[in-house]
Design an enzyme around this catalytic site. Structure first.
Site, PDB file in Angstrom:
ATOM      1  N   ASP A   5      -1.834  13.664  22.118  1.00 24.86           N
ATOM      2  CA  ASP A   5      -1.553  14.714  23.115  1.00 24.86           C
ATOM      3  C   ASP A   5      -1.030  15.994  22.478  1.00 24.86           C
ATOM      4  O   ASP A   5      -0.320  16.762  23.135  1.00 24.86           O
ATOM      5  CB  ASP A   5      -0.558  14.202  24.164  1.00 24.86           C
ATOM      6  CG  ASP A   5      -1.163  13.127  25.052  1.00 24.86           C
ATOM      7  OD1 ASP A   5      -2.402  13.124  25.207  1.00 24.86           O
ATOM      8  OD2 ASP A   5      -0.407  12.287  25.575  1.00 24.86           O
ATOM      9  N   ASP A  38      16.536  11.392  -7.902  1.00 23.91           N
ATOM     10  CA  ASP A  38      17.968  11.628  -7.678  1.00 23.91           C
ATOM     11  C   ASP A  38      18.357  11.430  -6.214  1.00 23.91           C
ATOM     12  O   ASP A  38      19.308  12.064  -5.720  1.00 23.91           O
ATOM     13  CB  ASP A  38      18.364  13.027  -8.153  1.00 23.91           C
ATOM     14  CG  ASP A  38      18.256  13.178  -9.660  1.00 23.91           C
ATOM     15  OD1 ASP A  38      18.244  12.148 -10.356  1.00 23.91           O
ATOM     16  OD2 ASP A  38      18.158  14.325 -10.138  1.00 23.91           O
ATOM     17  N   HIS A  71      -9.476  11.226   2.171  1.00 30.82           N
ATOM     18  CA  HIS A  71      -8.643  10.033   2.075  1.00 30.82           C
ATOM     19  C   HIS A  71      -7.338  10.195   2.860  1.00 30.82           C
ATOM     20  O   HIS A  71      -6.415   9.404   2.739  1.00 30.82           O
ATOM     21  CB  HIS A  71      -8.340   9.755   0.593  1.00 30.82           C
ATOM     22  CG  HIS A  71      -7.805   8.387   0.314  1.00 30.82           C
ATOM     23  ND1 HIS A  71      -6.505   8.163  -0.081  1.00 30.82           N
ATOM     24  CD2 HIS A  71      -8.377   7.163   0.358  1.00 30.82           C
ATOM     25  CE1 HIS A  71      -6.304   6.868  -0.278  1.00 30.82           C
ATOM     26  NE2 HIS A  71      -7.431   6.238  -0.013  1.00 30.82           N
ATOM     27  N   LYS A 120       3.182   4.418  -1.239  1.00 31.28           N
ATOM     28  CA  LYS A 120       3.236   5.334  -2.386  1.00 31.28           C
ATOM     29  C   LYS A 120       4.467   6.213  -2.206  1.00 31.28           C
ATOM     30  O   LYS A 120       4.506   7.050  -1.300  1.00 31.28           O
ATOM     31  CB  LYS A 120       1.991   6.211  -2.475  1.00 31.28           C
ATOM     32  CG  LYS A 120       0.677   5.438  -2.623  1.00 31.28           C
ATOM     33  CD  LYS A 120      -0.011   5.295  -1.300  1.00 31.28           C
ATOM     34  CE  LYS A 120      -1.397   4.691  -1.489  1.00 31.28           C
ATOM     35  NZ  LYS A 120      -2.033   4.401  -0.174  1.00 31.28           N
ATOM     36  N   HIS A 142       0.815  -1.213   0.000  1.00 29.62           N
ATOM     37  CA  HIS A 142       0.000   0.000   0.000  1.00 29.62           C
ATOM     38  C   HIS A 142       0.850   1.265   0.000  1.00 29.62           C
ATOM     39  O   HIS A 142       0.324   2.371   0.157  1.00 29.62           O
ATOM     40  CB  HIS A 142      -0.912  -0.028   1.237  1.00 29.62           C
ATOM     41  CG  HIS A 142      -2.086   0.867   1.167  1.00 29.62           C
ATOM     42  ND1 HIS A 142      -2.346   1.833   2.112  1.00 29.62           N
ATOM     43  CD2 HIS A 142      -3.091   0.959   0.259  1.00 29.62           C
ATOM     44  CE1 HIS A 142      -3.455   2.468   1.808  1.00 29.62           C
ATOM     45  NE2 HIS A 142      -3.923   1.963   0.691  1.00 29.62           N
ATOM     46  N   LYS A 177      -4.551  10.304   5.942  1.00 28.22           N
ATOM     47  CA  LYS A 177      -4.217   9.349   7.000  1.00 28.22           C
ATOM     48  C   LYS A 177      -3.283  10.048   7.986  1.00 28.22           C
ATOM     49  O   LYS A 177      -2.109  10.287   7.682  1.00 28.22           O
ATOM     50  CB  LYS A 177      -3.509   8.110   6.442  1.00 28.22           C
ATOM     51  CG  LYS A 177      -4.274   7.378   5.316  1.00 28.22           C
ATOM     52  CD  LYS A 177      -3.648   7.685   4.001  1.00 28.22           C
ATOM     53  CE  LYS A 177      -4.084   6.782   2.865  1.00 28.22           C
ATOM     54  NZ  LYS A 177      -5.439   6.389   2.781  1.00 28.22           N
TER      55      LYS A 177
END
Length: 379
Positions: free
Chosen positions: A303, A142, A296, A137, A135, A298
């Protein structure tokens, strides 16, 4: 016919349990400590892909690019053309994608104009590989400019999906030593292991996880939270341990805030989340629904001192099945600040989930929420 369906479900269950055992014995999770000099956060696809294309254009040595999903559409073909040209110019180009995530991957990408591989192809006995997804990405240019986050490659990620509308996501562009870490993560997924080659110093922890490693990591943060826990995720299907840890946190007075999309790109995942939403609300959690398109992103905050962001959703697939890539920073880090600012803005433009909203969900969703119970481990 019914017995065939039952047999398939049993085989999936056996595959999951055996696979989980095998992965625990040969777990390839890894962590690094590193730094970055520059940070930029992209929350919408057009500006992200424009920045990626501009950086790829300037590449002189190498381009390593990895997406879970690659569509066969306008934006993916634009990248394909550019990568083929850079390869022809003498730049080493490697593209990596997941076998299931990009199942309909057009054959022309495999015509040797540049190096292409798919991870996790099915093989017998399956033992987890049928269900495990890479999953991650990642884009590394360089070995210095790197991108990673929640966006995949396709027109829907620039808001072209009529049903979902605007696509809201979190993707980081970074310059500095972290590029070496992203390079090593990519290289490991490509099939070459270079563990221990990068100096372990810096104020960023990068976690490359699979199996139940991520669940254990988050469990520790949740159990040690004293004031606040904030979760942003397109899906909310926690494991039993994490769900209990969140309720225990609420019981000891920790404020728990959850941001999820009101719209659903996977209807079963939305249905499976409904019982958790109700339980969290009953125990005092505040849940927000993102309404300006599809959320979408994440991210987790603990705290208001620690931020965890990356590719992992707050669902069982990311927590116990997938191969994921996340980073963790403290509240003084620039990555924390850009994530905090964007998350707070998204909360401010969302609406609070109410009992009325939960009670008025369509009947088919309520039925699906019960039907999905045996399949939660795969969601």
């Amino acid at each position: 016919m019914l017995w065939i369906i039952i047999l398939l479900i049993l085989l999936l269950m056996i595959d999951f349990q055996v696979g989980r055992f095998l992965v625990s014995k040969r777990n390839n999770s890894q962590s690094w400590q590193t730094t970055t000099e520059e940070v930029e956060l992209f929350a919408e696809g057009n500006s992200l892909f424009e920045a990626m294309i501009a950086d790829i254009e300037k590449a002189t040595e190498s381009i390593d690019i990895q997406f879970f999903i690659i569509r066969n559409d306008r934006i993916s073909n634009q990248f394909y053309t550019l990568l083929a040209r850079k390869h022809a110019e003498g730049v080493r180009v490697r593209l990596l994608t997941d076998w299931v995530g990009s199942f309909k991957f057009r054959k022309k990408w495999l015509n040797q104009k540049f190096f292409v591989r798919k991870t996790n192809p099915p093989r017998f006995p399956f033992f987890y590989h049928l269900q495990q997804r890479n999953h991650r990405k990642v884009l590394v240019i360089d070995q210095r400019i790197s991108y990673f986050g929640g966006f995949n490659l396709g027109d829907e990620y620039v808001g072209k999906d009529v049903k979902l509308g605007k696509w809201r996501d979190y993707h980081l562009r970074m310059i500095g030593k972290i590029g070496e870490v992203m390079q090593e993560s990519f290289t490991n997924d490509w099939g070459f292991t270079n563990k221990g080659q990068i100096p372990q110093t810096g104020d960023i922890e990068v976690l490359s996880t699979e199996g139940e490693v991520l669940e254990k990591e988050l469990l520790d943060y949740i159990e040690n939270a004293k004031e606040t826990i904030e979760i942003g995720s397109p899906y909310f299907i926690p494991t039993r341990k994490l769900a209990q840890a969140l309720m225990d946190a609420l019981a000891r007075g920790v404020d728990v805030t959850i941001l999820v999309p009101e719209k659903a790109d996977h209807i079963i995942a939305k249905a499976a989340a409904l019982p958790y939403f109700r339980k969290m609300k009953e125990h005092g959690a505040t849940i927000y629904l993102y309404v300006d398109g599809f959320f979408h992103g994440k991210v987790l905050f603990f705290d208001r001192k620690i931020c965890d962001a990356g590719t992992a959703n707050f669902d069982r697939r990311s927590l116990q099945l997938n191969q994921e890539l996340n980073l963790i920073v403290g509240h003084e880090h620039p990555i924390y600040h850009v994530m905090r600012k964007t998350f707070d803005f998204d909360i401010s433009t969302s609406k609070r989930m109410t009992d009325t909203w939960l009670n008025h969900q369509p009947l088919y969703l309520k039925i699906l929420s019960w039907i999905s119970i045996p399949f939660r481990i795969f969601l």
